[in-house]
Write a protein that holds these residues in place. Structure first.
Motif, short mmCIF file in Angstrom:
data_model
loop_
_atom_site.label_atom_id
_atom_site.label_comp_id
_atom_site.label_asym_id
_atom_site.label_seq_id
_atom_site.Cartn_x
_atom_site.Cartn_y
_atom_site.Cartn_z
N GLY A 276 0.79 -1.23 0.00
CA GLY A 276 0.00 0.00 0.00
C GLY A 276 0.82 1.27 0.00
N MET A 277 2.04 1.21 0.52
CA MET A 277 2.89 2.40 0.55
C MET A 277 3.36 2.81 -0.85
N LEU A 278 3.16 1.95 -1.84
CA LEU A 278 3.53 2.29 -3.20
C LEU A 278 2.47 3.14 -3.90
N VAL A 279 1.26 3.18 -3.35
CA VAL A 279 0.16 3.90 -3.97
C VAL A 279 0.32 5.40 -3.74
N LYS A 280 0.22 6.15 -4.83
CA LYS A 280 0.30 7.60 -4.71
C LYS A 280 -0.95 8.10 -3.99
N ARG A 281 -0.73 9.00 -3.04
CA ARG A 281 -1.84 9.53 -2.24
C ARG A 281 -1.78 11.04 -2.23
N PRO A 282 -2.86 11.70 -2.00
CA PRO A 282 -4.20 11.14 -1.85
C PRO A 282 -4.69 10.52 -3.17
N PHE A 283 -5.61 9.60 -3.03
CA PHE A 283 -6.15 8.81 -4.14
C PHE A 283 -7.66 8.92 -4.04
N LEU A 284 -8.29 9.56 -5.01
CA LEU A 284 -9.74 9.73 -4.98
C LEU A 284 -10.31 9.39 -6.34
N LEU A 285 -11.16 8.37 -6.35
CA LEU A 285 -11.80 7.92 -7.58
C LEU A 285 -13.28 8.23 -7.48
N GLY A 286 -13.77 9.04 -8.40
CA GLY A 286 -15.18 9.39 -8.42
C GLY A 286 -15.88 8.78 -9.62
N ASP A 287 -17.16 9.10 -9.80
CA ASP A 287 -17.92 8.55 -10.92
C ASP A 287 -17.36 8.97 -12.28
N ASP A 288 -16.82 10.18 -12.35
CA ASP A 288 -16.34 10.69 -13.64
C ASP A 288 -14.97 11.34 -13.53
N PHE A 289 -14.20 10.99 -12.53
CA PHE A 289 -12.87 11.57 -12.37
C PHE A 289 -12.00 10.68 -11.49
N GLY A 290 -10.71 10.91 -11.58
CA GLY A 290 -9.75 10.24 -10.72
C GLY A 290 -8.64 11.23 -10.39
N LEU A 291 -8.45 11.48 -9.11
CA LEU A 291 -7.41 12.42 -8.68
C LEU A 291 -6.34 11.68 -7.90
N LEU A 292 -5.09 11.97 -8.24
CA LEU A 292 -3.94 11.38 -7.57
C LEU A 292 -2.98 12.48 -7.15
N GLY A 293 -2.43 12.36 -5.96
CA GLY A 293 -1.53 13.40 -5.48
C GLY A 293 -2.32 14.67 -5.20
N PHE A 294 -1.72 15.58 -4.49
CA PHE A 294 -2.45 16.80 -4.18
C PHE A 294 -1.95 17.95 -5.04
N LYS A 295 -2.79 18.28 -6.01
CA LYS A 295 -2.58 19.46 -6.83
C LYS A 295 -3.79 20.34 -6.56
N GLU A 296 -3.58 21.38 -5.77
CA GLU A 296 -4.68 22.19 -5.27
C GLU A 296 -5.64 22.64 -6.36
N SER A 297 -5.13 23.06 -7.50
CA SER A 297 -6.00 23.54 -8.57
C SER A 297 -6.92 22.44 -9.09
N GLU A 298 -6.41 21.22 -9.21
CA GLU A 298 -7.24 20.11 -9.70
C GLU A 298 -8.31 19.73 -8.68
N TRP A 299 -7.93 19.70 -7.41
CA TRP A 299 -8.88 19.35 -6.36
C TRP A 299 -9.94 20.44 -6.22
N ALA A 300 -9.55 21.69 -6.38
CA ALA A 300 -10.50 22.80 -6.25
C ALA A 300 -11.58 22.74 -7.33
N LYS A 301 -11.23 22.23 -8.49
CA LYS A 301 -12.22 22.11 -9.57
C LYS A 301 -13.32 21.12 -9.22
N LYS A 302 -12.99 20.12 -8.41
CA LYS A 302 -13.96 19.09 -8.05
C LYS A 302 -14.73 19.39 -6.76
N PHE A 303 -14.19 20.29 -5.94
CA PHE A 303 -14.82 20.55 -4.65
C PHE A 303 -15.02 22.01 -4.43
#
Length: 72
Positions: free
Chosen positions: A45-72
């Motif tokens: 599990g330590m090999l998995v890039k985090r944060p890891f968020l899989l939604g119905d129409d998106f997948g976010l990996l790592g924390f890039k504030e601009s990408e996360w802000a678009k979804k929330f």
């Protein structure tokens, strides 16, 4: 998640992590098939890039504030 990362397996891995470096995956990852890569991620599990968020129409990996802000 792999689909949302344009099929790039490397994006799923925590490439800056100690385990990634200890396992020398930088050299090995290009030779792994998808099943082998998923098995490694499942077993270590330590090999998995985090944060890891899989939604119905998106997948976010790592924390890039601009990408996360678009979804929330």
């Amino acid at each position: 998640m792999l689909t949302y990362q344009d099929g790039n397996l490397k994006r799923l891995f925590n490439t800056s992590g100690l385990l990634y470096k200890e396992m020398q995956l930088k050299e090995k990852l290009q030779d792994l098939n998808v099943d082998e890569a998923f098995a490694l991620l499942h077993q270590h599990g330590m090999l998995v890039k985090r944060p890891f968020l899989l939604g119905d129409d998106f997948g976010l990996l790592g924390f890039k504030e601009s990408e996360w802000a678009k979804k929330f």
